[in-house]
Design a protein around this motif. Sequence first.
Motif, PDB file in Angstrom:
ATOM      1  N   UNK A 236       0.814  -1.211   0.000  1.00 56.34           N
ATOM      2  CA  UNK A 236       0.000   0.000   0.000  1.00 56.34           C
ATOM      3  C   UNK A 236       0.846   1.259   0.000  1.00 56.34           C
ATOM      4  N   UNK A 237       1.904   1.254   0.805  1.00 58.20           N
ATOM      5  CA  UNK A 237       2.813   2.408   0.825  1.00 58.20           C
ATOM      6  C   UNK A 237       3.489   2.575  -0.532  1.00 58.20           C
ATOM      7  N   UNK A 238       3.888   1.454  -1.142  1.00 59.48           N
ATOM      8  CA  UNK A 238       4.537   1.523  -2.457  1.00 59.48           C
ATOM      9  C   UNK A 238       3.598   2.108  -3.506  1.00 59.48           C
ATOM     10  N   UNK A 239       2.317   1.742  -3.448  1.00 58.52           N
ATOM     11  CA  UNK A 239       1.369   2.277  -4.421  1.00 58.52           C
ATOM     12  C   UNK A 239       1.090   3.752  -4.177  1.00 58.52           C
ATOM     13  N   UNK A 240       1.112   4.176  -2.904  1.00 52.12           N
ATOM     14  CA  UNK A 240       0.931   5.600  -2.613  1.00 52.12           C
ATOM     15  C   UNK A 240       2.106   6.410  -3.169  1.00 52.12           C
ATOM     16  N   UNK A 241       3.333   5.923  -2.960  1.00 55.00           N
ATOM     17  CA  UNK A 241       4.501   6.617  -3.516  1.00 55.00           C
ATOM     18  C   UNK A 241       4.463   6.578  -5.038  1.00 55.00           C
ATOM     19  N   UNK A 242       4.035   5.434  -5.594  1.00 59.13           N
ATOM     20  CA  UNK A 242       3.941   5.314  -7.040  1.00 59.13           C
ATOM     21  C   UNK A 242       2.953   6.288  -7.654  1.00 59.13           C
ATOM     22  N   UNK A 243       1.942   6.704  -6.877  1.00 57.19           N
ATOM     23  CA  UNK A 243       0.992   7.685  -7.388  1.00 57.19           C
ATOM     24  C   UNK A 243       1.686   9.004  -7.689  1.00 57.19           C
ATOM     25  N   UNK A 244       2.680   9.361  -6.890  1.00 56.83           N
ATOM     26  CA  UNK A 244       3.431  10.595  -7.144  1.00 56.83           C
ATOM     27  C   UNK A 244       4.352  10.436  -8.354  1.00 56.83           C
ATOM     28  N   UNK A 245       4.903   9.237  -8.531  1.00 59.99           N
ATOM     29  CA  UNK A 245       5.834   9.003  -9.635  1.00 59.99           C
ATOM     30  C   UNK A 245       5.133   8.558 -10.911  1.00 59.99           C
ATOM     31  N   UNK A 246       3.808   8.369 -10.829  1.00 61.14           N
ATOM     32  CA  UNK A 246       3.004   7.896 -11.953  1.00 61.14           C
ATOM     33  C   UNK A 246       3.418   6.501 -12.396  1.00 61.14           C
ATOM     34  N   UNK A 247       3.771   5.681 -11.451  1.00 62.29           N
ATOM     35  CA  UNK A 247       4.087   4.278 -11.694  1.00 62.29           C
ATOM     36  C   UNK A 247       3.485   3.490 -10.541  1.00 62.29           C
ATOM     37  N   UNK A 248       3.703   2.181 -10.547  1.00 66.53           N
ATOM     38  CA  UNK A 248       3.341   1.387  -9.377  1.00 66.53           C
ATOM     39  C   UNK A 248       1.922   0.870  -9.391  1.00 66.53           C
ATOM     40  N   UNK A 249       1.273   0.764 -10.579  1.00 69.12           N
ATOM     41  CA  UNK A 249      -0.077   0.216 -10.599  1.00 69.12           C
ATOM     42  C   UNK A 249      -0.064  -1.298 -10.440  1.00 69.12           C
ATOM     43  N   UNK A 250       0.972  -1.967 -10.961  1.00 71.23           N
ATOM     44  CA  UNK A 250       0.984  -3.421 -10.999  1.00 71.23           C
ATOM     45  C   UNK A 250       0.841  -4.092  -9.636  1.00 71.23           C
ATOM     46  N   UNK A 251       1.419  -3.567  -8.531  1.00 72.48           N
ATOM     47  CA  UNK A 251       1.273  -4.270  -7.245  1.00 72.48           C
ATOM     48  C   UNK A 251      -0.156  -4.477  -6.784  1.00 72.48           C
ATOM     49  N   UNK A 252      -1.139  -3.717  -7.333  1.00 73.06           N
ATOM     50  CA  UNK A 252      -2.522  -3.915  -6.908  1.00 73.06           C
ATOM     51  C   UNK A 252      -3.020  -5.303  -7.293  1.00 73.06           C
ATOM     52  N   UNK A 253      -2.428  -5.902  -8.363  1.00 72.93           N
ATOM     53  CA  UNK A 253      -2.818  -7.255  -8.771  1.00 72.93           C
ATOM     54  C   UNK A 253      -2.498  -8.248  -7.659  1.00 72.93           C
ATOM     55  N   UNK A 254      -1.410  -8.032  -6.948  1.00 75.43           N
ATOM     56  CA  UNK A 254      -1.027  -8.898  -5.834  1.00 75.43           C
ATOM     57  C   UNK A 254      -1.711  -8.479  -4.538  1.00 75.43           C
ATOM     58  N   UNK A 255      -2.006  -7.183  -4.397  1.00 71.48           N
ATOM     59  CA  UNK A 255      -2.565  -6.685  -3.137  1.00 71.48           C
ATOM     60  C   UNK A 255      -3.962  -7.223  -2.883  1.00 71.48           C
ATOM     61  N   UNK A 256      -4.772  -7.400  -3.935  1.00 74.49           N
ATOM     62  CA  UNK A 256      -6.159  -7.860  -3.742  1.00 74.49           C
ATOM     63  C   UNK A 256      -6.213  -9.269  -3.166  1.00 74.49           C
ATOM     64  N   UNK A 257      -5.556 -10.283  -3.781  1.00 76.89           N
ATOM     65  CA  UNK A 257      -5.597 -11.610  -3.148  1.00 76.89           C
ATOM     66  C   UNK A 257      -4.871 -11.646  -1.809  1.00 76.89           C
ATOM     67  N   UNK A 258      -3.846 -10.805  -1.658  1.00 75.73           N
ATOM     68  CA  UNK A 258      -3.130 -10.783  -0.389  1.00 75.73           C
ATOM     69  C   UNK A 258      -4.022 -10.270   0.733  1.00 75.73           C
TER      70      UNK A 258
END
Length: 395
Positions: A236-258
Amino acid sequence: MNSTQQTGGFEATVRDFWATRPVRPSTGSKAAGVSAAIARRYGVDSILVRVGFVVLFCYGGAGLVLYMLGWLLFPKEAAPLPGQTTPRREPTRTWVAVTLVLLLVPAMLWMINSIAVLGLAAGPISLYFLHRNQGDRQVTGTSDPPAQATPTGENTWVYPGTTAQQTPPSWDPLGAAPFAWDLPEPQEPEPPEPRARRFRWYNPLALLVAFVGATAVASLGAPGYFATATALGLLGVAMMIGAFLRVGRWPIVLAVPLALVALLSSVAHQYRIGDDLDLGDVQVAPVEITDVQPVYDRDAGTLDLDLSALRISTGDVVRTTASVGAGRVQIRVPSTVDVSAECEVEMGESICLNRHSNGQDVHQSITDLGPDGPGGGEIVLNATAGTGNVEVIRD
């Protein structure tokens, strides 16, 4: 770059944010449009903004409160007035604003003394830094007006496509001389160069950090649900930081089943569901006092403890506990003994010596001396269920 973002202090940034705050779009939103408004205003992925609200919701519901605040404070996009092309900003409707205020006041008062205060602070702080870095971005661009012949003095004109001032001849008072028609031939625009992907290392690094963090927590002896929740939090922290860098969407695929794994492992830990499961229905009917066990325990199923035939004399005291993680506890007691019962259910129904209660965190403490009054021995019971029913019945 906006000068406010370059040199302005805190107050200047806040004033600029309020003047150019996000506008909730009329189309393309999932709920009230708060996430879409923030994403469009600052050029970030709307999915990441929604993930941010979900992460903050885990802090005592702070994400929901922040979303309602955005609904209340961000204007709504409306159709432009006749003769205009720019959409208008409409404030939140009165009845919606009143409803939100009535919901927000008690929610804020309750959250101020819980862990939710961390989430409430994280939201505005993240939005502040997002505005500091992306506040100069415009939602929609404006095109330059078409070039026109512009008067620079008496009888002096600048024709389209030229920089030199020329005086139109007397026969051409409007300045439409033939040399003004000599315009360059239109050319095909050059195709833009493909942009190289930035931060290609970010997604693999985010997954590696989440894995290492969860492994480190597990190696310290933490339960499985805690290690899984650690990995989920790091993602979640990685995706929040990725929002600023405009990257980091892919980890959500793993975050949902996790997230589902973390929820299931937490429930399993709470109700002690492990390798040595105690499942199924059990019926026990002791007759002598010495046959009564101090604890009867099941992970899941029905626990039927029949004490109706128990031989107990005046002055005797019998104490026992019956507990089930998920299922049903039923205890029958003789008609002539004194009974003190503690009935607890985390989620479900309790019928404790004809007193009925249901819901969440049910707790009943009952003392019943029976139809014959004091005497005849005493039974002290503690009946608990995680999810299910508890019944203490006098025969």
